[in-house]
Design a protein around this motif. Structure first.
Motif, PDB file in Angstrom:
ATOM      1  N   SER A   1      -7.380   4.132  -7.566  1.00 33.35           N
ATOM      2  CA  SER A   1      -7.440   2.947  -7.000  1.00 33.35           C
ATOM      3  C   SER A   1      -5.973   2.288  -7.125  1.00 33.35           C
ATOM      4  O   SER A   1      -5.597   1.586  -6.068  1.00 33.35           O
ATOM      5  CB  SER A   1      -8.628   2.208  -7.518  1.00 33.35           C
ATOM      6  OG  SER A   1      -9.866   2.651  -7.077  1.00 33.35           O
ATOM      7  N   ALA A   2      -5.639   2.172  -8.277  1.00 35.83           N
ATOM      8  CA  ALA A   2      -4.284   1.403  -8.326  1.00 35.83           C
ATOM      9  C   ALA A   2      -3.317   1.925  -7.641  1.00 35.83           C
ATOM     10  O   ALA A   2      -2.518   1.491  -6.841  1.00 35.83           O
ATOM     11  CB  ALA A   2      -3.976   1.244  -9.955  1.00 35.83           C
ATOM     12  N   LEU A   3      -3.216   3.561  -7.522  1.00 37.70           N
ATOM     13  CA  LEU A   3      -2.334   4.183  -6.982  1.00 37.70           C
ATOM     14  C   LEU A   3      -2.272   3.890  -5.419  1.00 37.70           C
ATOM     15  O   LEU A   3      -1.225   3.738  -4.695  1.00 37.70           O
ATOM     16  CB  LEU A   3      -2.341   5.608  -7.215  1.00 37.70           C
ATOM     17  CG  LEU A   3      -1.660   6.647  -6.395  1.00 37.70           C
ATOM     18  CD1 LEU A   3      -0.232   6.558  -6.615  1.00 37.70           C
ATOM     19  CD2 LEU A   3      -2.270   8.181  -6.593  1.00 37.70           C
ATOM     20  N   VAL A   4      -3.508   3.969  -4.786  1.00 36.88           N
ATOM     21  CA  VAL A   4      -3.437   3.744  -3.404  1.00 36.88           C
ATOM     22  C   VAL A   4      -3.299   2.468  -3.059  1.00 36.88           C
ATOM     23  O   VAL A   4      -2.702   1.964  -1.877  1.00 36.88           O
ATOM     24  CB  VAL A   4      -4.909   4.150  -2.880  1.00 36.88           C
ATOM     25  CG1 VAL A   4      -5.275   3.941  -1.429  1.00 36.88           C
ATOM     26  CG2 VAL A   4      -5.270   5.624  -3.144  1.00 36.88           C
TER      27      VAL A   4
ATOM     28  N   LEU B   1      -5.587   7.996   6.902  1.00 38.45           N
ATOM     29  CA  LEU B   1      -6.017   9.225   6.003  1.00 38.45           C
ATOM     30  C   LEU B   1      -7.102   9.704   6.312  1.00 38.45           C
ATOM     31  O   LEU B   1      -7.790   9.506   7.266  1.00 38.45           O
ATOM     32  CB  LEU B   1      -6.190   8.401   4.571  1.00 38.45           C
ATOM     33  CG  LEU B   1      -7.133   7.406   4.362  1.00 38.45           C
ATOM     34  CD1 LEU B   1      -8.655   8.235   4.060  1.00 38.45           C
ATOM     35  CD2 LEU B   1      -6.872   6.581   3.048  1.00 38.45           C
ATOM     36  N   ALA B   2      -7.387  11.010   5.821  1.00 38.68           N
ATOM     37  CA  ALA B   2      -8.576  11.751   6.053  1.00 38.68           C
ATOM     38  C   ALA B   2      -9.240  11.887   4.453  1.00 38.68           C
ATOM     39  O   ALA B   2      -8.543  12.350   3.901  1.00 38.68           O
ATOM     40  CB  ALA B   2      -8.258  13.005   6.794  1.00 38.68           C
ATOM     41  N   THR B   3     -10.562  11.809   4.640  1.00 42.14           N
ATOM     42  CA  THR B   3     -11.216  12.166   3.335  1.00 42.14           C
ATOM     43  C   THR B   3     -12.685  12.710   3.693  1.00 42.14           C
ATOM     44  O   THR B   3     -13.143  12.281   4.535  1.00 42.14           O
ATOM     45  CB  THR B   3     -11.369  10.991   2.327  1.00 42.14           C
ATOM     46  OG1 THR B   3     -11.887  11.281   1.372  1.00 42.14           O
ATOM     47  CG2 THR B   3     -12.062  10.005   2.903  1.00 42.14           C
ATOM     48  N   HIS B   4     -12.947  13.578   2.834  1.00 44.14           N
ATOM     49  CA  HIS B   4     -14.402  14.018   2.861  1.00 44.14           C
ATOM     50  C   HIS B   4     -15.477  13.339   2.019  1.00 44.14           C
ATOM     51  O   HIS B   4     -16.411  13.336   2.435  1.00 44.14           O
ATOM     52  CB  HIS B   4     -14.682  15.577   2.680  1.00 44.14           C
ATOM     53  CG  HIS B   4     -14.078  16.516   3.926  1.00 44.14           C
ATOM     54  ND1 HIS B   4     -14.849  16.611   4.948  1.00 44.14           N
ATOM     55  CD2 HIS B   4     -13.027  17.322   3.625  1.00 44.14           C
ATOM     56  CE1 HIS B   4     -14.140  17.502   5.708  1.00 44.14           C
ATOM     57  NE2 HIS B   4     -12.825  18.046   5.171  1.00 44.14           N
ATOM     58  N   ASP B   5     -14.951  12.925   1.002  1.00 44.75           N
ATOM     59  CA  ASP B   5     -15.896  12.490   0.045  1.00 44.75           C
ATOM     60  C   ASP B   5     -15.494  11.057  -0.736  1.00 44.75           C
ATOM     61  O   ASP B   5     -16.351  10.813  -1.821  1.00 44.75           O
ATOM     62  CB  ASP B   5     -16.053  13.531  -0.992  1.00 44.75           C
ATOM     63  CG  ASP B   5     -14.587  14.066  -1.556  1.00 44.75           C
ATOM     64  OD1 ASP B   5     -13.504  13.321  -1.444  1.00 44.75           O
ATOM     65  OD2 ASP B   5     -14.518  14.930  -2.573  1.00 44.75           O
ATOM     66  N   ALA B   6     -14.439  10.323  -0.377  1.00 46.19           N
ATOM     67  CA  ALA B   6     -14.151   9.224  -1.146  1.00 46.19           C
ATOM     68  C   ALA B   6     -14.048   7.893  -0.339  1.00 46.19           C
ATOM     69  O   ALA B   6     -13.209   7.054  -0.468  1.00 46.19           O
ATOM     70  CB  ALA B   6     -12.456   9.512  -1.648  1.00 46.19           C
ATOM     71  N   HIS B   7     -14.868   8.009   0.795  1.00 48.38           N
ATOM     72  CA  HIS B   7     -14.825   6.827   1.651  1.00 48.38           C
ATOM     73  C   HIS B   7     -14.909   5.365   1.133  1.00 48.38           C
ATOM     74  O   HIS B   7     -14.359   4.500   1.116  1.00 48.38           O
ATOM     75  CB  HIS B   7     -15.877   6.926   2.758  1.00 48.38           C
ATOM     76  CG  HIS B   7     -15.677   8.023   3.798  1.00 48.38           C
ATOM     77  ND1 HIS B   7     -15.840   9.247   3.319  1.00 48.38           N
ATOM     78  CD2 HIS B   7     -14.959   8.000   5.115  1.00 48.38           C
ATOM     79  CE1 HIS B   7     -15.522   9.982   4.475  1.00 48.38           C
ATOM     80  NE2 HIS B   7     -14.956   9.181   5.202  1.00 48.38           N
ATOM     81  N   GLY B   8     -15.851   5.455   0.128  1.00 53.03           N
ATOM     82  CA  GLY B   8     -16.111   4.121  -0.833  1.00 53.03           C
ATOM     83  C   GLY B   8     -14.898   3.594  -1.502  1.00 53.03           C
ATOM     84  O   GLY B   8     -14.728   2.412  -1.547  1.00 53.03           O
ATOM     85  N   VAL B   9     -14.031   4.776  -2.230  1.00 48.69           N
ATOM     86  CA  VAL B   9     -12.956   4.023  -2.950  1.00 48.69           C
ATOM     87  C   VAL B   9     -12.182   3.449  -1.948  1.00 48.69           C
ATOM     88  O   VAL B   9     -11.446   2.571  -2.204  1.00 48.69           O
ATOM     89  CB  VAL B   9     -12.353   5.530  -3.448  1.00 48.69           C
ATOM     90  CG1 VAL B   9     -10.868   5.331  -3.906  1.00 48.69           C
ATOM     91  CG2 VAL B   9     -13.235   6.066  -4.581  1.00 48.69           C
ATOM     92  N   TYR B  10     -11.663   4.116  -0.745  1.00 49.57           N
ATOM     93  CA  TYR B  10     -10.614   3.591   0.227  1.00 49.57           C
ATOM     94  C   TYR B  10     -11.392   2.318   0.841  1.00 49.57           C
ATOM     95  O   TYR B  10     -10.364   1.370   1.035  1.00 49.57           O
ATOM     96  CB  TYR B  10     -10.427   4.557   1.049  1.00 49.57           C
ATOM     97  CG  TYR B  10      -9.674   5.569   0.560  1.00 49.57           C
ATOM     98  CD1 TYR B  10      -8.341   5.688   0.396  1.00 49.57           C
ATOM     99  CD2 TYR B  10     -10.176   7.025   0.410  1.00 49.57           C
ATOM    100  CE1 TYR B  10      -7.594   6.773  -0.321  1.00 49.57           C
ATOM    101  CE2 TYR B  10      -9.486   8.140  -0.223  1.00 49.57           C
ATOM    102  CZ  TYR B  10      -8.213   8.031  -0.497  1.00 49.57           C
ATOM    103  OH  TYR B  10      -7.545   8.894  -0.988  1.00 49.57           O
ATOM    104  N   GLU B  11     -12.586   2.111   0.996  1.00 53.03           N
ATOM    105  CA  GLU B  11     -12.904   0.819   1.826  1.00 53.03           C
ATOM    106  C   GLU B  11     -12.627  -0.114   0.797  1.00 53.03           C
ATOM    107  O   GLU B  11     -12.487  -1.454   1.307  1.00 53.03           O
ATOM    108  CB  GLU B  11     -14.679   1.136   2.081  1.00 53.03           C
ATOM    109  CG  GLU B  11     -14.736   2.127   3.114  1.00 53.03           C
ATOM    110  CD  GLU B  11     -16.512   2.364   3.215  1.00 53.03           C
ATOM    111  OE1 GLU B  11     -17.197   2.266   2.406  1.00 53.03           O
ATOM    112  OE2 GLU B  11     -16.719   2.813   4.458  1.00 53.03           O
TER     113      GLU B  11
END
Length: 146
Positions: free
Chosen positions: A96-99, A116-126
């Motif tokens: 999270s700190a990196l992004v 970005l594109a992700t299959h499984d980390a939507h919550g992290v990016y949101e």
């Protein structure tokens, strides 16, 4: 979103491409990242050379523990990709700190859109301000066979 996300104590961030452990990054991505499985080392080295790179390192040992890169013109647009956090430090807030650092760096250039594109980390990016495309029907892709 304007909140910064500090790295956990004992870690440091660098955008110095000379500091990247290219062998480690290639190993992570080509063996453990669903989007890059089997990626040849020369392709990964070329991707690093053509991108804005971010690494997270253990402050004492200097060992790299996370990586992300952005394809960007540093003015209007960025594509965040190859985000990877070593399994040994997952769950500590490093990713999270990196992004957040990537987001803040691009914001400082005046970039208006990061994709970005992700299959499984939507919550992290949101949590960091990313959202689904408002009009996905306007976007297209050209994909070459490998």
């Amino acid at each position: 979103m304007t909140d910064t996300q500090p790295l956990p104590e004992g870690y440091e961030l660098s955008t110095d491409p000379g500091r990247i452990d290219r062998g480690r990054v290639h190993h992570w991505l080509s063996t453990d990242a669903y989007w890059a499985l089997g990626r040849p080392r020369e392709k990964q080295d070329g991707a690093i050379a053509g991108s804005l790179n971010f690494g997270v390192y253990e402050a004492v040992s200097g060992e790299q523990v996370a990586y992300a890169r952005v394809i960007t013109d540093r003015a209007t647009f960025g594509w965040l990709c190859d985000v990877y956090v070593d399994r040994s430090v997952r769950g500590k807030g490093v990713g999270s700190a990196l992004v957040a650092a990537v987001r803040d760096e691009l914001r400082s250039y005046g970039v208006r859109r990061i994709l970005l594109a992700t299959h499984d980390a939507h919550g992290v990016y949101e949590k960091l301000g990313f959202a689904e495309l408002e009009h996905p029907e306007q976007w297209m892709a050209l994909i070459f066979a490998q």
